[in-house]
Design an enzyme around this catalytic site. Structure first.
Site, PDB file in Angstrom:
ATOM      1  N   GLY A 240     -11.551 -25.023  17.173  1.00 30.74           N
ATOM      2  CA  GLY A 240     -10.296 -25.741  17.143  1.00 30.74           C
ATOM      3  C   GLY A 240      -9.438 -25.407  18.345  1.00 30.74           C
TER       4      GLY A 240
ATOM      5  N   LYS B  14     -11.612 -16.197  12.017  1.00 25.40           N
ATOM      6  CA  LYS B  14     -11.027 -17.036  13.062  1.00 25.40           C
ATOM      7  C   LYS B  14     -10.634 -16.133  14.225  1.00 25.40           C
ATOM      8  CE  LYS B  14      -9.250 -20.480   9.816  1.00 25.40           C
ATOM      9  NZ  LYS B  14      -8.088 -21.279   9.399  1.00 25.40           N
TER      10      LYS B  14
ATOM     11  N   ASP C 160       2.982 -26.327   8.392  1.00 26.30           N
ATOM     12  CA  ASP C 160       2.020 -27.243   9.028  1.00 26.30           C
ATOM     13  C   ASP C 160       1.137 -27.897   7.961  1.00 26.30           C
ATOM     14  OD1 ASP C 160       0.693 -28.559  11.108  1.00 26.30           O
ATOM     15  OD2 ASP C 160      -0.820 -26.994  11.242  1.00 26.30           O
TER      16      ASP C 160
END
Length: 589
Positions: free
Chosen positions: A29, A49, A143
């Site tokens: 991403g 991540k 978000d």
């Protein structure tokens, strides 16, 4: 921020920290490289991540990212993906979260929206429960959008990436990039650069529910800036005008959640959850929803106004005051004109919307992208879908991008092709092992006598070796019963005088040939409960005046009782029973 489950260019490390073993890359991403890993201490699967190297160089941003992720560890709710740990190590930052398999709500909306009202409400309730739990302990998502909601195969909902939006406050470039990429569910105050509050998450959930019910985003525009301005200034088209099947009560909840001013929305997730649960309960009880939920307004205390210093009118001549006002007006007009000039200079080309090409053949997909002035590249993958069909695309459909942007197409090259191996002259077990290496299965066909192939070995196969087949294909084999047994010895000749020598020219005649009468026998036995592999191939072979004849060839399970009526010709009949090609019993009638 969300990390789409697509292939990317940055390889994930083989070891992650000292606690995790890398299993495979899971996605790429804007901020992270995502890997599926196994925690050594517990053997559970987790998602790791890792912050991209170019972003990890910004020490302030990396530290804020780790701090916000660790703050989100306090959130423990079944509808929120749990943060396990976050840390900086070896010059980078990584976040370890609960691994959540499934599909994103973005994909679910794209495939099946508008969703049934009851389904949309159930999903919204689960998301709102996660938000309510987060708001209760002071955590704001900031978000929330369909990309950050994952639904597994059982329908369970998980909200991911809590708290990461606040880390963007330390990086103006990343914050603006986020705003421009994901504006469809962005609240007006966040789009203007203000920090998110619980009412911001309520607005984002309202936009998400709007899209689930209508299959449309609340606002559309040529580019992200236009969409952001519409969020700040315009009212979305009423839900019931787009989809008249939406109940009035639910439409009112969506419209209240999407009010422009935070004070006019639900204060937080808990307040919105109350109305959503009431609607969910009414739907399950089949009660009327033709009403607007009561709106309880929270009193707002007026802020203390700043002290205002008034200028003494007597000290400024009137003509100077008028000149000053005209000058300020002209400066304001000049600023606006400069803004529009710079905007046109920096934005020479309007964004285009990426078309939906998933499911199209390659030629049609390329034509659709060419019409939008977009480039494309193709990556082929093995799939059960027809060769040439587009399986996925990146960026996703309906995203605003610059003309000339490259769209990655993941195209099916059809199922994997396997070359059939040669398994003749192998034992049945070895043939199965060899076929399994290529993803093929072996099925026993018939048994035959063979002078050259030993018993239990493969004589022939179908399809033959060298053929191209798909994985999972079954090879039917013919199995050897070994050399054909010699015929039974003829019976002793019958003489009239037992004491007389047989005539010199007398040729013994087989007893079975002395009579051609048809006889009937009942053959019964029980398949042993052990010692054979299921299913057991049962063959009954009769040797009579006509020769050798297979009268039964069928499959049974261990312990089955088998009973057959057998017809034979002649006075001497031999009956053999074979189990899985091995002689089980033999008798002469």
């Amino acid at each position: 921020m969300p990390e789409p489950q697509t292939s990317g260019a940055t390889p994930a490390p083989q070891t992650i920290s000292a606690r995790y073993d890398h299993l495979r890359r899971a996605g790429e991403g804007a901020l992270f490289s995502v890997a599926l890993a196994r925690e050594r201490a517990t053997s559970r699967q987790v998602a790791v991540k890792t912050l991209k190297p170019q972003l990890a160089q910004d020490g302030r941003f990396a530290a804020r990212l780790v701090a916000e992720a660790n703050a989100a560890r306090r959130l423990d709710h079944p509808n929120a993906a749990r943060v396990i740990e976050a840390s900086q190590e070896n010059g980078t930052a990584y976040i370890v979260t609960e691994y959540v398999p499934g599909t994103t709500l973005r994909d679910r909306i794209r495939r099946t929206a508008p969703l049934p009202v009851a389904v949309a409400v159930d999903i919204a309730v689960d998301i709102c429960e996660a938000l309510a739990a987060a708001h209760k302990i002071g955590i704001v998502h900031g978000d929330l959008r369909p990309h950050n909601v994952i639904i597994n195969a059982d329908g369970a909902v998980k909200v991911t990436d809590f708290g990461l939006a606040r880390a963007l406050d330390d990086s103006a470039d990343l914050q603006m990039n986020s705003v421009l990429r994901w504006v469809q569910c962005l609240s007006p105050e966040v789009a203007e650069g203000r920090p998110p509050v619980p009412a911001s998450d309520v607005y984002s959930l309202g936009c998400t529910l709007y899209e689930m019910l209508t299959a449309e985003a609340p606002f559309a525009g040529d580019n992200a800036i236009v969409v952001a301005l519409k969020h700040a200034r315009e009212k979305a088209r009423p839900v019931r005008e787009v989809n008249p099947s939406v109940p009035r009560a639910l439409a009112a909840v969506v419209e209240r959640a999407m009010e422009k001013a935070p004070a006019d929305r639900y204060a937080d997730g808990e307040a919105m959850l109350t109305d959503l649960r009431a609607i969910q309960k009414a739907l399950r009880a089949n009660k009327s929803l033709d009403y607007v939920p009561a709106r309880v307004l929270t009193p707002v205390t007026n802020p203390t106004l700043p002290e205002v210093v008034y200028e003494d009118e007597d000290t400024v001549p009137r003509y100077l005051s008028i000149a000053r006002n005209i000058t300020l007006m002209l400066v304001g007009v000049a600023v606006v004109l400069c803004f529009y000039f710079l905007y046109g200079l920096l934005q020479p080309q309007r964004d285009v919307i990426v078309p939906e090409v998933v499911g199209l053949d390659t030629q049609a997909a390329e034509k659709a992208l060419q019409d939008k002035n977009l480039q494309w590249s193709i990556l082929q993958r093995e799939s059960t879908r027809p060769a040439g069909e587009v399986l996925n695309q990146q960026p996703d459909a309906n995203q605003p991008v610059k003309p000339g942007r490259n769209v990655q197409l993941f195209v099916s090259k059809g199922p994997k092709i396997v070359i059939v191996p040669n398994i003749t002259e192998m034992s049945l077990d070895r043939a199965r092992e060899r076929a399994a290496q290529d993803g093929l299965a072996v099925k026993k066909g018939e048994y035959k006598h063979d002078e050259n192939i030993q018993k239990g070995y493969v004589i022939d196969q179908d399809p033959p070796s060298g053929d191209q087949v798909s994985p999972g294909k079954t090879i039917t084999v013919t199995v050897s019963m070994g050399p054909e047994p010699p015929p039974p010895p003829p019976p002793a000749p019958v003489y009239t005088d037992p004491y007389a020598a047989p005539p010199a020219d007398t040729t013994p005649t087989p007893l079975g040939a002395q009579s051609g009468r048809l006889r009937s026998f009942s053959v019964g036995f029980k398949v042993p409960k052990a010692g054979y592999q299921e299913p057991v191939e049962v063959q009954i072979v009769v040797v009579d005046q006509r020769g050798e004849v297979t009268v039964a060839d069928e499959q049974h399970n261990l312990g089955d009782s088998v009973s057959k009526q057998v017809d034979a010709q002649g006075e001497r009949v031999r009956i053999r029973v074979y189990l899985n090609g091995q002689l089980f019993s033999e008798e002469v009638k």
